[in-house]
Design a protein around this motif. Structure first.
Motif, short mmCIF file in Angstrom:
data_model
loop_
_atom_site.label_atom_id
_atom_site.label_comp_id
_atom_site.label_asym_id
_atom_site.label_seq_id
_atom_site.Cartn_x
_atom_site.Cartn_y
_atom_site.Cartn_z
N ASP A 46 0.85 -1.20 0.00
CA ASP A 46 0.00 0.00 0.00
C ASP A 46 0.88 1.24 0.00
O ASP A 46 1.46 1.60 1.02
CB ASP A 46 -0.91 -0.01 1.23
CG ASP A 46 -1.77 1.24 1.36
OD1 ASP A 46 -1.75 2.10 0.45
OD2 ASP A 46 -2.45 1.36 2.40
N VAL A 47 0.99 1.90 -1.14
CA VAL A 47 1.84 3.08 -1.26
C VAL A 47 1.12 4.36 -0.82
O VAL A 47 1.76 5.39 -0.60
CB VAL A 47 2.37 3.24 -2.70
CG1 VAL A 47 3.19 2.03 -3.11
CG2 VAL A 47 1.26 3.51 -3.69
N GLN A 48 -0.19 4.32 -0.71
CA GLN A 48 -0.96 5.53 -0.44
C GLN A 48 -0.64 6.14 0.92
O GLN A 48 -0.61 7.37 1.06
CB GLN A 48 -2.47 5.26 -0.55
CG GLN A 48 -3.31 6.52 -0.51
CD GLN A 48 -2.96 7.50 -1.62
OE1 GLN A 48 -2.85 7.13 -2.77
NE2 GLN A 48 -2.75 8.77 -1.26
N TYR A 79 5.81 5.77 -7.34
CA TYR A 79 5.20 4.72 -6.52
C TYR A 79 4.12 3.93 -7.24
O TYR A 79 3.87 2.78 -6.88
CB TYR A 79 4.60 5.33 -5.25
CG TYR A 79 5.62 5.69 -4.18
CD1 TYR A 79 6.96 5.37 -4.30
CD2 TYR A 79 5.22 6.36 -3.02
CE1 TYR A 79 7.87 5.71 -3.32
CE2 TYR A 79 6.13 6.69 -2.04
CZ TYR A 79 7.45 6.36 -2.19
OH TYR A 79 8.34 6.68 -1.21
N ALA A 83 2.69 -0.21 -6.44
CA ALA A 83 1.46 -0.47 -5.67
C ALA A 83 1.08 -1.95 -5.77
O ALA A 83 0.99 -2.51 -6.86
CB ALA A 83 0.33 0.41 -6.16
#
Length: 161
Positions: A46-48, A79, A83
């Motif tokens: 999870d890059v968020q 990114y 993901a």
């Protein structure tokens, strides 16, 4: 005259050093917790959460980039291909240190990742990092304005099974 110059210099140095307060665990804990939460998400692909931590004008260095990255949109582009593809089996933040300067906090630490999976690279490797994150508090919220990653030792080793 020379004595006055030394005294003025000593007073100036003392004033600068006095601006930085030694972090108590209470001061350091919120900053470290923000980074730990982002790393927890990163390790699940999870890059968020990292993107949410960055200020719009983030500047960024890592050993996979040839130059400084500038701005949140550039970070999103870097990114996006990662993901859902990065899997960290375990990580450890080592010797975190937070230095506060009013509404600025600098977090430095070492990180050891046991990478189970990464796009375009080997899995089951242990990677050791140096990290510096510069946080700024704006409207009561801490955001990273600069982040720098480097390898502690630029060699990959098989993680223990």
């Amino acid at each position: 005259m020379r004595q006055n110059l030394y005294l003025t210099g000593a007073a100036f140095l003392s004033a600068i050093l006095g601006c930085a307060k030694a972090s108590s665990s209470d001061d350091a804990a919120p900053i470290i917790a923000l980074t730990r939460e982002a790393l927890d998400h990163w390790g699940k692909g999870d890059v968020q959460k990292l993107l949410d931590l960055y200020a719009p004008g983030i500047t960024y260095f890592d050993p996979f980039q040839q130059e400084r990255i500038e701005g949140i949109e550039a970070m999103r582009k870097i990114y996006a291909p990662l993901a859902g593809k990065v899997k960290i089996a375990h990580y450890e933040i080592i010797a975190p240190k937070v230095q506060h300067f009013d509404d600025v906090a600098i977090l430095t630490f070492n990180l050891v990742d046991d990478v189970a999976e990464q796009p375009g690279g080997p899995g089951n490797v242990r990677v050791a990092w140096n990290c510096t994150q510069v946080y700024v508090r704006s409207n009561g919220k801490w955001r990273v304005v600069h982040e720098h990653w480097s390898f502690i030792k630029p060699e990959l080793k098989t993680a223990p099974q």
